[in-house]
Scaffold this active site. Structure first.
Site, short mmCIF file in Angstrom:
data_model
loop_
_atom_site.label_atom_id
_atom_site.label_comp_id
_atom_site.label_asym_id
_atom_site.label_seq_id
_atom_site.Cartn_x
_atom_site.Cartn_y
_atom_site.Cartn_z
N ASN A 9 0.85 -1.19 0.00
CA ASN A 9 0.00 0.00 0.00
C ASN A 9 0.89 1.25 0.00
O ASN A 9 1.68 1.44 0.93
CB ASN A 9 -0.90 -0.02 1.24
CG ASN A 9 -1.87 1.16 1.27
OD1 ASN A 9 -1.46 2.30 1.03
ND2 ASN A 9 -3.13 0.88 1.57
N ASP A 11 -0.06 4.46 0.00
CA ASP A 11 -0.72 5.68 0.46
C ASP A 11 0.23 6.67 1.11
O ASP A 11 0.19 7.88 0.85
CB ASP A 11 -1.79 5.35 1.51
CG ASP A 11 -2.98 4.61 0.96
OD1 ASP A 11 -3.81 4.16 1.78
OD2 ASP A 11 -3.08 4.48 -0.27
N HIS A 12 1.10 6.16 1.98
CA HIS A 12 1.85 7.10 2.83
C HIS A 12 3.15 7.61 2.21
O HIS A 12 3.80 8.50 2.78
CB HIS A 12 2.01 6.53 4.23
CG HIS A 12 0.66 6.33 4.87
ND1 HIS A 12 -0.17 7.41 5.16
CD2 HIS A 12 -0.04 5.22 5.15
CE1 HIS A 12 -1.31 6.95 5.63
NE2 HIS A 12 -1.27 5.62 5.63
N ARG A 20 4.81 18.85 1.58
CA ARG A 20 5.37 20.09 1.05
C ARG A 20 4.68 20.55 -0.23
O ARG A 20 5.14 21.50 -0.88
CB ARG A 20 6.88 19.90 0.78
CG ARG A 20 7.72 19.82 2.04
CD ARG A 20 7.84 21.18 2.71
NE ARG A 20 8.54 21.09 3.98
CZ ARG A 20 9.88 21.19 4.10
NH1 ARG A 20 10.62 21.29 3.01
NH2 ARG A 20 10.45 21.12 5.29
N HIS A 45 -5.40 3.53 -1.81
CA HIS A 45 -6.66 3.97 -1.21
C HIS A 45 -6.88 5.42 -1.61
O HIS A 45 -6.25 6.32 -1.06
CB HIS A 45 -6.60 3.83 0.30
CG HIS A 45 -7.88 4.17 0.99
ND1 HIS A 45 -7.98 4.21 2.35
CD2 HIS A 45 -9.10 4.49 0.52
CE1 HIS A 45 -9.21 4.54 2.69
NE2 HIS A 45 -9.93 4.70 1.59
N ARG A 47 -8.89 8.22 -1.03
CA ARG A 47 -9.91 8.67 -0.09
C ARG A 47 -10.71 9.82 -0.67
O ARG A 47 -10.20 10.61 -1.48
CB ARG A 47 -9.25 9.11 1.23
CG ARG A 47 -8.84 7.96 2.11
CD ARG A 47 -8.18 8.47 3.38
NE ARG A 47 -8.00 7.39 4.36
CZ ARG A 47 -8.86 7.12 5.33
NH1 ARG A 47 -9.98 7.83 5.43
NH2 ARG A 47 -8.63 6.14 6.18
N ARG A 51 -6.49 12.98 1.13
CA ARG A 51 -5.47 13.42 2.09
C ARG A 51 -4.09 12.92 1.69
O ARG A 51 -3.09 13.50 2.07
CB ARG A 51 -5.81 12.96 3.49
CG ARG A 51 -5.78 11.47 3.65
CD ARG A 51 -6.12 11.04 5.07
NE ARG A 51 -7.52 11.31 5.40
CZ ARG A 51 -8.09 10.85 6.52
NH1 ARG A 51 -7.38 10.15 7.38
NH2 ARG A 51 -9.36 11.10 6.78
N HIS A 52 -4.04 11.78 0.95
CA HIS A 52 -2.72 11.31 0.52
C HIS A 52 -2.74 11.03 -0.99
O HIS A 52 -2.34 11.86 -1.77
CB HIS A 52 -2.20 10.10 1.33
CG HIS A 52 -3.21 9.08 1.73
ND1 HIS A 52 -4.02 8.43 0.81
CD2 HIS A 52 -3.54 8.58 2.93
CE1 HIS A 52 -4.79 7.56 1.46
NE2 HIS A 52 -4.53 7.63 2.75
N GLU A 72 -8.56 0.50 -3.26
CA GLU A 72 -9.43 0.63 -2.08
C GLU A 72 -10.30 1.87 -2.22
O GLU A 72 -9.79 2.95 -2.53
CB GLU A 72 -8.59 0.73 -0.81
CG GLU A 72 -7.94 -0.56 -0.44
CD GLU A 72 -7.24 -0.47 0.89
OE1 GLU A 72 -6.95 0.62 1.34
OE2 GLU A 72 -6.98 -1.53 1.50
N THR A 102 -7.15 6.95 10.44
CA THR A 102 -7.01 5.85 9.50
C THR A 102 -8.28 5.01 9.62
O THR A 102 -9.16 5.32 10.41
CB THR A 102 -5.75 5.01 9.79
OG1 THR A 102 -5.61 4.02 8.77
CG2 THR A 102 -5.82 4.33 11.15
N THR A 103 -8.36 3.97 8.82
CA THR A 103 -9.57 3.14 8.87
C THR A 103 -9.74 2.58 10.27
O THR A 103 -8.82 1.97 10.83
CB THR A 103 -9.45 1.99 7.85
OG1 THR A 103 -9.19 2.58 6.57
CG2 THR A 103 -10.72 1.18 7.78
N GLU A 153 -11.61 -8.76 2.88
CA GLU A 153 -10.32 -8.47 3.52
C GLU A 153 -10.59 -8.35 5.01
O GLU A 153 -11.39 -7.50 5.44
CB GLU A 153 -9.68 -7.19 2.99
CG GLU A 153 -8.35 -6.92 3.72
CD GLU A 153 -7.54 -5.79 3.15
OE1 GLU A 153 -7.74 -5.43 1.96
OE2 GLU A 153 -6.69 -5.25 3.89
N HIS A 189 -4.11 -4.23 7.54
CA HIS A 189 -4.19 -3.04 8.40
C HIS A 189 -3.30 -3.19 9.62
O HIS A 189 -3.51 -4.05 10.47
CB HIS A 189 -5.59 -2.66 8.84
CG HIS A 189 -5.61 -1.26 9.38
ND1 HIS A 189 -5.82 -0.13 8.59
CD2 HIS A 189 -5.36 -0.78 10.62
CE1 HIS A 189 -5.72 0.96 9.35
NE2 HIS A 189 -5.45 0.60 10.58
N GLY A 190 -2.27 -2.34 9.65
CA GLY A 190 -1.40 -2.27 10.82
C GLY A 190 -0.38 -3.38 10.94
O GLY A 190 0.33 -3.47 11.94
N GLY A 211 1.09 -1.33 4.40
CA GLY A 211 1.48 0.00 3.95
C GLY A 211 2.22 0.82 4.97
O GLY A 211 3.43 1.03 4.89
#
Ligand SMILES: CC(=O)[C@@H](O)[C@H](O)COP(=O)(O)O
Ligand SMILES: NCC(=O)COP(=O)(O)O
Length: 240
Positions: A9, A11-12, A20, A45, A47, A51-52, A72, A102-103, A153, A189-190, A211
């Site tokens: 993932n 996303d981050h 920036r 994902h 969203r 946001r990302h 996602e 987060t989710t 999932e 997740h996590g 992710g």
């Protein structure tokens, strides 16, 4: 034992890029590097609040990156239309709340009703493998099957945050119930180096998506090395 795929993932990477407002680090470049390093696929994902991941990130990964794309998405008209336009191999319908960091949990299929059934039918009708992100709950698993999802999932967040035998056993039972119901079983997740091994040993699970920890650890070890370590964990867990 059936293979276990690692979906990275990204996303981050976008979270850091957006800090920036520029173009570095590039999520698409990260996706390409992840696939070169041995990832089996990429999870993105998009969203509603962007946001990302931004729309162009998703479009570019879909067009430029070889490897299974798992999109996602919330079950909104906007995201359904985007999925029908991009036609990714897979999507995963997730709950979204603007205020969440987060989710926070799985989707409540039992409460979702007809609009979710229609969304699943439209996506599956376009040849997209539809998964639904749920807790390891027998009622939700049966509801996923009944609503027409090909996959689920399992939300591993509660276990990842508090890796007790009870949390792990709930995931193991959920995987068994889902596989018996004929569903494809994913998990995520996590997850981290420490929490993945016992989950990776569940034979019913065919894909894990990772992710936040993976991207964060890449700051210290480098993305290819972190992916290689996760692949090694999976290989060892599957070897029994
Ligand atoms: C559904 C899930 O658990 C993650 O894949 C999701 O992407 C988490 O949201 P953030 O990536 O915004 O933390
Ligand atoms: N569906 C889970 C996912 O894609 C990654 O979740 P996380 O590892 O960022 O918590």
């Amino acid at each position: 034992m059936n293979p276990l795929a690692l979906s990275v993932n990204i996303d981050h990477v976008a979270t850091l890029r957006n800090a920036r407002g520029g173009s570095h680090p590039c999520p698409v470049k990260a996706a390409k590097l992840a696939m070169q390093a041995g990832a089996d696929g990429i999870t993105i994902h998009l969203r509603e609040d962007r946001r990302h991941i931004r729309d162009n990130d998703l479009a570019r990964v879909a067009a430029e990156v070889d490897g299974r794309l798992n999109f996602e998405m919330a079950a909104t008209e906007e995201m359904i239309a985007l999925a029908l336009k991009l036609r990714p191999p897979a999507c995963c319908i997730v709950p979204e709340k603007r205020a969440e960091l987060t989710t926070e949990g799985g989707l409540d299929i039992l409460a979702a009703g007809a609009p979710l059934r229609e969304a699943v039918a439209r996506l599956a009708g376009a040849g997209i493998e539809v998964a639904i992100f749920i807790e390891a709950d027998a009622g939700q698993i049966e509801a996923a099957r009944a609503i027409g999802a090909q996959a689920i999932e399992l939300h591993t967040g509660a276990y990842a945050d508090d890796p007790t035998p009870a949390h792990l056993a709930r995931l193991a039972e959920g995987a068994r119930v889902a596989a018996t119901a004929g569903l494809i079983v994913h998990a995520g997740h996590g997850l981290s180096y420490d929490t993945l091994p016992p989950v990776a040993a569940f034979p019913e699970i065919s894909e894990v998506s990772i992710g936040h920890f993976l991207i964060g650890q890449s700051i210290f070890e480098g993305l290819p090395n972190v992916i290689a370590r996760f692949k090694s964990i999976i290989k060892q867990a599957r070897a029994g």
